[in-house]
Design an enzyme around this catalytic site. Structure first.
Site, PDB file in Angstrom:
ATOM      1  N   HIS A 162       0.862  -1.182   0.000  1.00 44.68           N
ATOM      2  CA  HIS A 162       0.000   0.000   0.000  1.00 44.68           C
ATOM      3  C   HIS A 162       0.891   1.222   0.000  1.00 44.68           C
ATOM      4  CE1 HIS A 162      -2.948   2.983   0.622  1.00 44.68           C
ATOM      5  NE2 HIS A 162      -2.772   3.139   1.923  1.00 44.68           N
ATOM      6  N   GLU A 202       6.327   1.267 -22.494  1.00 46.40           N
ATOM      7  CA  GLU A 202       7.172   0.099 -22.257  1.00 46.40           C
ATOM      8  C   GLU A 202       6.953  -0.513 -20.876  1.00 46.40           C
ATOM      9  OE1 GLU A 202      10.126  -2.834 -22.983  1.00 46.40           O
ATOM     10  OE2 GLU A 202       8.948  -1.528 -24.313  1.00 46.40           O
ATOM     11  N   HIS A 242      -5.570   9.498  -2.185  1.00 47.01           N
ATOM     12  CA  HIS A 242      -5.020   8.681  -1.102  1.00 47.01           C
ATOM     13  C   HIS A 242      -3.780   7.921  -1.549  1.00 47.01           C
ATOM     14  CE1 HIS A 242      -6.014   5.698   2.382  1.00 47.01           C
ATOM     15  NE2 HIS A 242      -4.736   5.604   2.051  1.00 47.01           N
ATOM     16  N   SER A 245     -34.934   8.558 -30.396  1.00 41.15           N
ATOM     17  CA  SER A 245     -36.102   8.891 -31.199  1.00 41.15           C
ATOM     18  C   SER A 245     -37.350   8.318 -30.554  1.00 41.15           C
ATOM     19  CB  SER A 245     -35.943   8.336 -32.616  1.00 41.15           C
ATOM     20  OG  SER A 245     -37.134   8.461 -33.363  1.00 41.15           O
ATOM     21  N   SER A 246     -38.480   8.910 -30.878  1.00 41.04           N
ATOM     22  CA  SER A 246     -39.743   8.350 -30.391  1.00 41.04           C
ATOM     23  C   SER A 246     -40.083   7.063 -31.115  1.00 41.04           C
ATOM     24  CB  SER A 246     -40.875   9.366 -30.566  1.00 41.04           C
ATOM     25  OG  SER A 246     -40.968   9.777 -31.911  1.00 41.04           O
TER      26      SER A 246
END
Length: 524
Positions: free
Chosen positions: A133, A158, A208, A423-424
């Site tokens: 970590h 690379e 973090h 579209s409708s």
């Protein structure tokens, strides 16, 4: 229940949790290794200010990895001054088998790493041999370039080859989760990211740092070095105005989208149109059809009459099919609602017992009234789509688009902008229009279709749904082009950028409507 593993030291069998094993050379060597790595990572800026942590499993060929002991650095201590005796020894299930002794003032009492629950997820879900970590500056800054990004992406570098399962030409994708006040509260988010990204060996935490794991401490360390290199490269490329997520790493262009030029970033760089005016960057364009890509006359003078004239024939020929029965079910529900609300033109549809011909006759009457009223309802649009499908299949229909549409679609597609239709008309009807046009099949330039099942085109919520569906970070990254003022208002209220299309045959717009207008897509 499986028997607990045993190990042999100097020919003597013992449990790996026994006191003798806790004092064995493999455990001592691993504790010393963690302290050495902490001191080294301190010089790299990964664990300064007591932040960051390292954990490694005690390698022993006689013990399956899931059963190996875990060595973990303590929390809140000066990492560069730690010695092997400061390390915690953890069982495979997460219980503490050895705690370091307290040190004299002003040292704090020993405490196992706050990252412990997160480390355990990497061990459990990925069978890792070591987890690092880091609070390295690069891993923090790269998540801050775009605060809404959910991924970091980079390719053609690379050092990507140093990440497990990746090569030079591959795209490296690292999930980004949101930070919390207490590290242990990240556990669930880390687990979800590990599950959602099976190829990843790291999870970034915004503002973090990063969690990185590998099969061994060497693998984890090597990858950590490569990740930090790539993050640093991405930050520097961004500072130069270059896109790190594309193979060419050229200047940042319009909107391709991820953190790093890909899909989750919105840089301040602007595109310039033919009038030398700056335009906002766009990741997606959503297009209306009628009056925008296609003449209104094609819809009103070709499609609607074809559906009206063929509804009876279509229902008679396909009455027994599951598709048509589903259409009839939707129409029955819609007509009943219309009758309840007193809609003009609605007539009752008899039950199936009345016979096929009577049912079809009532359906035709209702559909003709719906078409005449130009109603934007799913039941009608679904049936029309199926009628038109037959027309296209029989070469009785051909989709029509304005002459600038194919060139614009190809141009947007080549520049990485995703184009959608809203579209409708049903999604089927939309695919039919663009699949068989007077300029050929244009569907290869389109990423998806939205219809009234997502919502009415004059309602703001519909455009919110679209922005959530296409995966942009901000609604403003979507350009919506329509000929209808009310649709433009609704889309603008949802945060979309809006342009109104001025085409031959389109209706008039209100004075001082406040929207930019175009006569051709090539003006965008």
């Amino acid at each position: 229940m499986a028997a607990a593993p045993v190990v042999a030291l100097n020919g003597v069998k013992m449990a790996p949790t026994s006191q003798a094993y806790l004092e064995s050379k493999p455990v001592k060597d691993t504790r010393a290794l963690v302290s050495d790595l902490c001191r080294h990572f301190y010089t790299l800026g990964w664990v300064s200010g007591t932040g960051g942590s390292i954990t490694i499993k005690v390698h022993d060929d006689s013990i399956p990895r899931p059963n190996q002991l875990i060595i973990m650095s303590p929390s809140g201590v000066q990492k560069e001054r730690m010695v092997s005796e400061d390390m915690y020894v953890i069982s495979p299930s997460g219980s503490v088998l050895f705690s370091p002794s307290p040190k004299p003032f002003p040292h704090k009492p020993p405490k196992c790493s706050d990252c412990a629950p997160l480390f355990m997820k990497a061990y459990e879900m990925r069978n890792a041999g070591a987890v690092i970590h880091s609070h390295g500056m690069e891993s923090c800054l790269v998540t801050m370039i775009n605060p809404l990004s959910k991924e970091f992406r980079i390719t053609h570098m690379e050092m990507i080859k140093g990440i497990q399962g990746h090569g030079y030409h591959d795209e490296l994708v690292v999930p980004i989760i949101e930070n919390t006040a207490h590290e242990r509260e990240l556990t669930e988010s880390v687990a979800e990211a590990i599950e959602a990204y099976p190829k990843t060996t790291a999870v970034l935490v915004r503002n973090h740092g990063i969690y990185i794991w590998g099969d061994s401490w060497i693998s984890a360390k090597t990858q950590a070095e490569c990740y930090h290199y790539l993050f640093d490269a991405a930050i520097k490329l961004h500072q130069l105005g270059l896109d790190w997520s594309t193979p060419s790493h050229g200047p940042i262009q319009n909107v391709k989208g991820v953190l790093g030029g890909g899909e989750n970033i919105n840089f301040s760089v602007k595109a310039v149109n033919s009038n030398y005016e700056t335009e906002p960057l766009r990741r997606c364009i959503v297009l209306d059809i009628e009056g925008t890509t296609t003449p209104i006359s094609f819809v009103t003078d070709v499609l609607f009459p074809y559906a009206r004239d063929n509804v009876g024939r279509h229902l008679s020929a396909t009455y027994e099919t599951a598709e048509t029965q589903d259409d009839i079910k939707l129409l029955r529900s819609q007509v009943q609602d219309d009758l309840d609300q007193g809609v003009i033109g609605a007539v009752p549809i008899p039950s199936d017992d009345a016979g096929k011909e009577e049912v079809i006759a009532a359906l035709v009457t209702n559909v003709e009234a719906m078409i005449k009223a130009d109603r934007k309802i799913t039941a009608l649009k679904q049936l029309q789509g199926h009628i038109w499908q037959t027309g296209y299949q029989n070469n009785e229909l051909e989709g029509v688009v304005f002459e600038d549409v194919p060139e614009a679609l190809e141009m947007w597609h080549a520049s990485g902008i995703k184009v959608y239709i809203y579209s409708s008309g049903s999604r089927l009807a939309q695919r039919l229009i663009f699949g068989q046009t007077n300029y050929g099949d244009l569907r290869k330039y389109l990423c998806g279709f939205f219809d009234t099942t997502i919502g009415n085109k004059r309602e703001t919520r519909s455009y919110v749904e679209i922005s959530e569906s296409v995966g942009v970070d901000r609604p403003s990254e979507i350009l919506f082009v329509t000929d209808v003022y009310q649709e433009a208002v609704a889309a603008k209220a949802a945060g979309l950028e809006v342009i109104i299309s001025i085409r031959p045959g389109n209706g008039p717009l209100p004075e001082n409507h406040g929207f930019r207008t175009i006569n051709s897509f090539l003006e965008i």
